[in-house]
Design a protein around this motif. Structure first.
Motif, PDB file in Angstrom:
ATOM      1  N   LEU A  33       0.836  -1.205   0.000  1.00  0.00           N
ATOM      2  CA  LEU A  33       0.000   0.000   0.000  1.00  0.00           C
ATOM      3  C   LEU A  33       0.871   1.256   0.000  1.00  0.00           C
ATOM      4  N   GLU A  34       2.015   1.193   0.677  1.00  0.00           N
ATOM      5  CA  GLU A  34       2.950   2.317   0.647  1.00  0.00           C
ATOM      6  C   GLU A  34       3.561   2.485  -0.739  1.00  0.00           C
ATOM      7  N   VAL A  35       3.859   1.378  -1.406  1.00  0.00           N
ATOM      8  CA  VAL A  35       4.362   1.439  -2.784  1.00  0.00           C
ATOM      9  C   VAL A  35       3.326   2.116  -3.670  1.00  0.00           C
ATOM     10  N   ARG A  36       2.076   1.710  -3.530  1.00  0.00           N
ATOM     11  CA  ARG A  36       0.992   2.299  -4.326  1.00  0.00           C
ATOM     12  C   ARG A  36       0.878   3.805  -4.055  1.00  0.00           C
ATOM     13  N   ALA A  37       0.945   4.189  -2.791  1.00  0.00           N
ATOM     14  CA  ALA A  37       0.861   5.610  -2.438  1.00  0.00           C
ATOM     15  C   ALA A  37       2.024   6.389  -3.041  1.00  0.00           C
ATOM     16  N   TYR A  38       3.216   5.816  -3.006  1.00  0.00           N
ATOM     17  CA  TYR A  38       4.389   6.469  -3.584  1.00  0.00           C
ATOM     18  C   TYR A  38       4.220   6.662  -5.090  1.00  0.00           C
ATOM     19  N   LEU A  39       3.715   5.630  -5.777  1.00  0.00           N
ATOM     20  CA  LEU A  39       3.502   5.735  -7.222  1.00  0.00           C
ATOM     21  C   LEU A  39       2.486   6.828  -7.544  1.00  0.00           C
ATOM     22  N   ARG A  40       1.428   6.897  -6.755  1.00  0.00           N
ATOM     23  CA  ARG A  40       0.418   7.941  -6.968  1.00  0.00           C
ATOM     24  C   ARG A  40       1.019   9.329  -6.743  1.00  0.00           C
ATOM     25  N   GLU A  41       1.827   9.439  -5.699  1.00  0.00           N
ATOM     26  CA  GLU A  41       2.464  10.724  -5.399  1.00  0.00           C
ATOM     27  C   GLU A  41       3.368  11.160  -6.545  1.00  0.00           C
ATOM     28  N   MET A  42       4.147  10.234  -7.093  1.00  0.00           N
ATOM     29  CA  MET A  42       5.026  10.556  -8.215  1.00  0.00           C
ATOM     30  C   MET A  42       4.218  10.961  -9.446  1.00  0.00           C
ATOM     31  N   GLU A  43       3.108  10.292  -9.689  1.00  0.00           N
ATOM     32  CA  GLU A  43       2.272  10.634 -10.842  1.00  0.00           C
ATOM     33  C   GLU A  43       1.696  12.039 -10.689  1.00  0.00           C
ATOM     34  N   ILE A  44       1.210  12.354  -9.507  1.00  0.00           N
ATOM     35  CA  ILE A  44       0.662  13.692  -9.255  1.00  0.00           C
ATOM     36  C   ILE A  44       1.743  14.746  -9.399  1.00  0.00           C
ATOM     37  N   ARG A  45       2.920  14.462  -8.875  1.00  0.00           N
ATOM     38  CA  ARG A  45       4.036  15.402  -8.967  1.00  0.00           C
ATOM     39  C   ARG A  45       4.418  15.644 -10.427  1.00  0.00           C
ATOM     40  N   CYS A  46       4.464  14.579 -11.226  1.00  0.00           N
ATOM     41  CA  CYS A  46       4.806  14.722 -12.647  1.00  0.00           C
ATOM     42  C   CYS A  46       3.748  15.516 -13.391  1.00  0.00           C
ATOM     43  N   ARG A  47       2.501  15.291 -13.060  1.00  0.00           N
ATOM     44  CA  ARG A  47       1.421  16.048 -13.707  1.00  0.00           C
ATOM     45  C   ARG A  47       1.519  17.537 -13.395  1.00  0.00           C
ATOM     46  N   SER A  48       1.849  17.854 -12.148  1.00  0.00           N
ATOM     47  CA  SER A  48       1.919  19.267 -11.767  1.00  0.00           C
ATOM     48  C   SER A  48       3.116  19.968 -12.379  1.00  0.00           C
ATOM     49  N   GLU A  49       4.175  19.207 -12.697  1.00  0.00           N
ATOM     50  CA  GLU A  49       5.376  19.790 -13.301  1.00  0.00           C
ATOM     51  C   GLU A  49       5.265  19.903 -14.824  1.00  0.00           C
ATOM     52  N   THR A  50       4.309  19.212 -15.411  1.00  0.00           N
ATOM     53  CA  THR A  50       4.138  19.232 -16.856  1.00  0.00           C
ATOM     54  C   THR A  50       3.536  20.562 -17.302  1.00  0.00           C
ATOM     55  N   VAL A  51       4.173  21.178 -18.268  1.00  0.00           N
ATOM     56  CA  VAL A  51       3.693  22.454 -18.786  1.00  0.00           C
ATOM     57  C   VAL A  51       3.033  22.197 -20.134  1.00  0.00           C
ATOM     58  N   HIS A  52       1.805  22.685 -20.254  1.00  0.00           N
ATOM     59  CA  HIS A  52       1.076  22.498 -21.511  1.00  0.00           C
ATOM     60  C   HIS A  52       1.038  23.760 -22.309  1.00  0.00           C
TER      61      HIS A  52
END
Length: 52
Positions: A33-52
């Motif tokens: 569950l911690e692995v899953r939370a970490y993956l979600r956190e990384m995905e959210i972080r990448c989305r917020s850093e993406t410039v469109h």
């Protein structure tokens, strides 16, 4: 492609956590569950850093 990989990895982590919950192995379930939370956190972080 990375989002697809992240979604599959998150799904696999959840499956592993559910398996260990059924086996009553709480420590391993918590780990996945911690692995899953970490993956979600990384995905959210990448989305917020993406410039469109």
């Amino acid at each position: 492609m990375m989002r697809l990989f992240a979604a599959k990895a998150e799904e696999m982590a959840l499956d592993r956590a559910q398996y260990f919950m059924k086996e009553d192995d709480i420590e391993r379930a918590r780990f996945w569950l911690e692995v899953r939370a970490y993956l979600r956190e990384m995905e959210i972080r990448c989305r917020s850093e993406t410039v469109h």
